[in-house]
Design an enzyme around this catalytic site. Structure first.
Site, PDB file in Angstrom:
ATOM      1  N   PRO B 171      54.305 -24.865 -21.126  1.00  0.00           N
ATOM      2  CA  PRO B 171      53.335 -23.753 -21.221  1.00  0.00           C
ATOM      3  C   PRO B 171      52.975 -23.245 -19.827  1.00  0.00           C
ATOM      4  O   PRO B 171      51.851 -23.385 -19.362  1.00  0.00           O
ATOM      5  CB  PRO B 171      52.137 -24.391 -21.932  1.00  0.00           C
ATOM      6  N   TYR B 172      53.982 -22.644 -19.169  1.00  0.00           N
ATOM      7  CA  TYR B 172      53.891 -22.326 -17.747  1.00  0.00           C
ATOM      8  C   TYR B 172      52.684 -21.458 -17.389  1.00  0.00           C
ATOM      9  O   TYR B 172      52.056 -21.653 -16.345  1.00  0.00           O
ATOM     10  CB  TYR B 172      55.188 -21.643 -17.306  1.00  0.00           C
ATOM     11  N   THR B 173      52.347 -20.485 -18.248  1.00  0.00           N
ATOM     12  CA  THR B 173      51.242 -19.585 -17.876  1.00  0.00           C
ATOM     13  C   THR B 173      49.919 -20.345 -17.751  1.00  0.00           C
ATOM     14  O   THR B 173      49.032 -19.912 -17.017  1.00  0.00           O
ATOM     15  CB  THR B 173      51.078 -18.425 -18.881  1.00  0.00           C
ATOM     16  N   ASP B 174      49.795 -21.473 -18.450  1.00  0.00           N
ATOM     17  CA  ASP B 174      48.601 -22.313 -18.263  1.00  0.00           C
ATOM     18  C   ASP B 174      48.399 -22.659 -16.797  1.00  0.00           C
ATOM     19  O   ASP B 174      47.271 -22.787 -16.325  1.00  0.00           O
ATOM     20  CB  ASP B 174      48.744 -23.640 -19.034  1.00  0.00           C
ATOM     21  N   THR B 175      49.501 -22.824 -16.082  1.00  0.00           N
ATOM     22  CA  THR B 175      49.389 -23.316 -14.707  1.00  0.00           C
ATOM     23  C   THR B 175      48.996 -22.213 -13.723  1.00  0.00           C
ATOM     24  O   THR B 175      48.754 -22.493 -12.556  1.00  0.00           O
ATOM     25  CB  THR B 175      50.701 -23.964 -14.227  1.00  0.00           C
TER      26      THR B 175
END
Lengths: 409, 405
Positions: B171-175
């Site tokens: 869930p890359y956008t979380d980062t």
């Protein structure tokens, strides 16, 4: 909102740090080499010109800043810089470790001029250690930070995002750290020096990859269009083809996911796609972590066929109406047209003399009690020289001309 | 705990999953006092996701959850219990900041919306981050970061041009949230100190993630071009890629931006003549013959260990980096070891395992990783009695009524 003066010496995409502080209300002054910052000669450019002032990265990551030029290598330039520092709260810099100290402008020297100064140094690997002098690029940091290895297709090389990411994570981390230190200064009056490692910022995008090795002895690998990190028993498809593009639909195990799966099956049934196996699944009991590859194949076959018979738009609309967790795989065009972003006023109009037109810019990510700060266009190189040097520092116009001739400004 | 930058900042933390907890962890790492509120009646997602110690599931066995919540007190509270509000009332009285990342509307169900909070505490700071933001027609649609990656363009931009897009890991956008979130919370705290005013911070993960591809969005807006994935190619650099080295799935990346760097690469490869050969001498020529250059580099690297390749290229002043695995990062990387990036803490059920420092070191007030991610309800008694001021009798009564679970 923030009453701070920030001197931004950062180059490349690290200059995003100053933009974040600008979006939060700081008065950010970008201090550039006379002639400009070569590292921002990044493609793409406006109308494919090669004028560095039209680099889209430069335009995007220097909004809400003012620009002045100053040659820090010259004796006069150093003196002027120290005067600027006395009036500032924060210095941001991304030179190689030791460069500022070599100019006589390291934290030690600057804090003598201004003890309350917060100085933030952003480098690929930090100020000390065996890699401190390593050369870096977005891709090499993406690799050394561990993100590349788990991204992409398993039978090909680890892969980047085709728009540079690594430095942006370092820049955002630097903004966070700068404000933690600024809060401490509010309380105590003490400034300090911050050492940001971009590599570490990339490691923080990994979520659970290191932990998989640490507590479970599993080296996670990239898995293409499938999800990894949840189950080792089966490949679980995440990215699916549809009629005119792709959609993202993971089969979820949680309570919400079970409902989402069941709703998709009902939607398929209502269009006459009935698969005995799929319709018979009790999703609340379907255990993702233990389900076999055969089970997944039987689930994914009919779902894949259904998606291929619909467009991305039909699937997204239908999913939203029914509460199914499906998202389209958007490119820049669809993002620009997304109604949620428009409703929230995300895009802002930015007039720019170099562009000769008003362009929808991505807005600030910060909304405080319903307010989002307007985006002011990126400055031209040295656009605010007179404002800062003459009006603020009291340098006369004749002196300014002399300094310009000497290559200081 | 002298020397902590955020000593005295009190946070009632209702966040879950990745984006919210990591934001608050960075504050806890710098001395903020954080009470992380959750419930065993509906355990948060990461408690039921691997990696578990020795691959055995259990609510207190996921290192994914633990590593995003170190330095926090764990309070378990049945939010739907009629007596939960007794605890919540004191928690809100105590807190400077309330953090949450539910779908908009969830906090309101518990009478914890910003409007509710300011009635109790007019200068409250509330940090809300959600997929779509607090307002707008799609504010409440349900999804995880795994999917927002696709909506925000990252899937489309990651992978090979001749293949389906893959997106970056997880869930890359979380980062994209945690640092931006910390910056927002610190801004609100600084402003409150100066003006006495609180605020409601609304961070949309969608919008924040888009700030990480601004040049692509401007390329469409200005040049009407939809950028797409290009493997490891880069418009400013040739050669630019990750190349297979000796061993199983070992790779080293290089990025060459100038003629001078190209010359150095040729010399390291023992092929100085390539520097001036027609077809390779200029950037434009190298662009045209990129496939051939990639083949030559692959040949040279194939027989060498990735670490050796990286070091030889770095000695020549070339940007090179091994594609490190999770194991490499923890056990091999000398730079991360030098900086003490991974720090071991003893967790009650997971045992000794590694936590991550923030990616920045403050010279006078460095982070301190002190306690592991809490087990469910691990600090109920301490939080209720020592922080919220419940008497022994009141605490027993809350326990007896199953409020704290």
């Amino acid at each position: 909102m923030l009453p701070y003066r920030v001197l931004d010496l950062c180059d490349g995409e690290v200059t995003f740090c100053g933009k974040i502080l600008g979006d939060l209300g700081c008065d950010v002054i970008k201090v550039e080499k006379p002639g400009g910052d070569p590292s921002l000669n990044l493609r793409p450019f406006d109308h494919d010109s090669s004028d560095p002032q039209k680099s889209l990265a430069r335009l995007a990551y220097n909004t809400n800043k003012r620009s002045i030029t100053l040659n820090l290598e010259s004796a006069d330039g150093k003196e002027i810089f120290k005067r600027l520092v006395q009036k500032a709260d924060v210095v941001l810099e991304s030179f190689p470790p030791g460069h500022m100290a070599g100019l006589g402008l390291g934290y030690e020297e600057l804090s003598k001029v201004h003890p309350r100064l917060v100085m933030t140094s952003i480098t690929p690997f930090g100020q000390s250690g065996p890699y401190r002098d390593f050369k870096a690029s977005d891709l090499t940091l993406w690799c050394l930070g561990g993100m590349a290895y788990v991204s992409g297709d398993p039978d090909r090389a680890p892969v980047q995002v085709s728009s540079p990411q690594s430095y942006l994570h370092g820049a955002a981390a630097a903004a966070a750290a700068t404000l933690i230190a600024s809060y401490y200064r509010e309380l105590t009056g003490d400034g300090q020096w911050i050492d940001v490692s971009i590599q570490e910022a990339v490691v923080h995008t990994l979520m659970n990859v290191v932990q998989f090795w640490d507590v479970s002895g599993i080296v996670l690998k990239r898995s293409g269009v499938f999800r990894t990190g949840l189950s080792t028993a089966a490949n679980q498809r995440l990215i699916w083809r549809c009629k005119d593009g792709y959609v993202n639909f993971p089969i979820y195990a949680t309570a919400g996911g079970a409902q989402s799966n069941a709703k998709l099956v009902r939607w398929m049934e209502s269009e006459g796609i009935r698969d005995e196996y799929l319709s018979g699944i009790q999703w609340e009991e379907f255990d993702l972590s233990t389900a076999s590859q055969e089970q997944f194949d039987r689930v994914e076959g009919p779902i894949g066929r259904f998606f291929k018979s619909h467009t991305m738009d039909e699937l997204y609309q239908g999913a939203m109406e029914r509460g199914i967790m499906l998202y389209p795989v958007y490119g820049a065009k669809e993002i620009r047209e997304d109604p949620q972003l428009m409703a929230r006023g995300f895009w802002t109009s930015v007039g720019h003399p170099e562009l000769g037109e008003v362009t929808p810019f991505p807005g600030s990510p910060f909304v405080f009690s319903g307010e989002r700060r307007n985006t002011h266009r990126a400055p031209l190189l040295g656009e605010y020289n007179e404002d800062i040097y003459c009006a603020e520092l009291g340098i006369s116009e004749e002196e300014l001309v002399t300094l310009k001739k000497a290559g200081v400004i | 705990m002298a020397g902590n930058a955020l000593e005295g900042v009190k946070i009632a933390d209702f966040t879950w999953s990745v984006a919210g907890p990591l934001t608050v962890k960075f504050l806890a790492d710098h001395g903020a006092e954080v009470i992380h509120v959750e419930s065993s009646t509906r355990p948060e997602l990461l408690r039921v996701l691997p990696p578990y110690r020795d691959r055995k599931p259990g609510l207190n066995r996921s290192a994914y959850n633990a590593c995003l919540n170190n330095n926090k007190y764990g309070l378990s509270l049945d939010m739907n219990h009629p007596r939960a509000k007794e605890v919540l009332q004191r928690l809100i009285d105590w807190a400077d900041v309330v953090t949450e990342n539910f779908s908009p509307g969830v906090m309101a169900k518990w009478s914890l919306s910003y409007e509710d909070l300011v009635k109790i505490k007019p200068d409250m700071i509330m940090f809300s981050t959600s997929q779509m933001g607090q307002t707008g027609p799609r504010a409440k649609i349900a999804a995880y970061g795994t999917q927002l990656v696709s909506l925000a363009g990252f899937t489309y931009l990651t992978g090979w041009p001749d293949r389906d897009p893959t997106g970056p890991y997880g869930p890359y956008t979380d980062t994209t949230i945690p640092h931006v979130g910390v910056a927002a919370i610190m801004t609100a705290l600084i402003r409150r100190r100066r003006t006495g005013k609180g605020t409601h911070i609304d961070i949309s993960q969608f919008e924040t993630a888009l700030n990480f591809i601004s040049p692509i969005l401007l390329d469409y807006a200005i040049n009407h071009r939809v950028a797409t994935r290009k493997g490891n190619r880069c418009s400013d650099s040739v050669p630019h890629g990750a190349y297979r080295c000796r061993g199983e799935d070992r790779w080293c990346a290089i990025a060459i931006f100038s003629d001078e760097e190209w010359g150095r690469l040729c010399r390291v490869m023992g092929r100085p003549e390539l520097q001036t050969v027609p077809g390779f001498a200029s950037f434009e020529q190298r662009r045209k013959n990129e496939d051939e250059i990639d083949r030559l580099i692959s040949e040279w690297m194939a027989e060498r260990p990735a670490e050796e390749v990286m070091c030889r290229l770095q000695e020549a002043g070339i940007a090179a980096g091994v594609a490190q695995t999770g194991r490499d990062l923890l056990e091999k990387d000398p730079q991360l070891a030098h900086r003490g990036f991974f720090q071991e803490l003893e967790h009650k059920e997971i045992g000794r395992h590694y936590y991550e420092a923030p990616p920045f070191r403050l010279s006078k007030t460095p982070c301190e990783l002190t306690t592991p991610g809490p087990c469910m309800g691990e600090h109920n008694e301490y939080v209720c009695k020592k922080i919220l001021g419940f008497s022994d009798k009141e605490y027993s009564s809350l326990m007896a009524d199953n409020v704290l679970r």
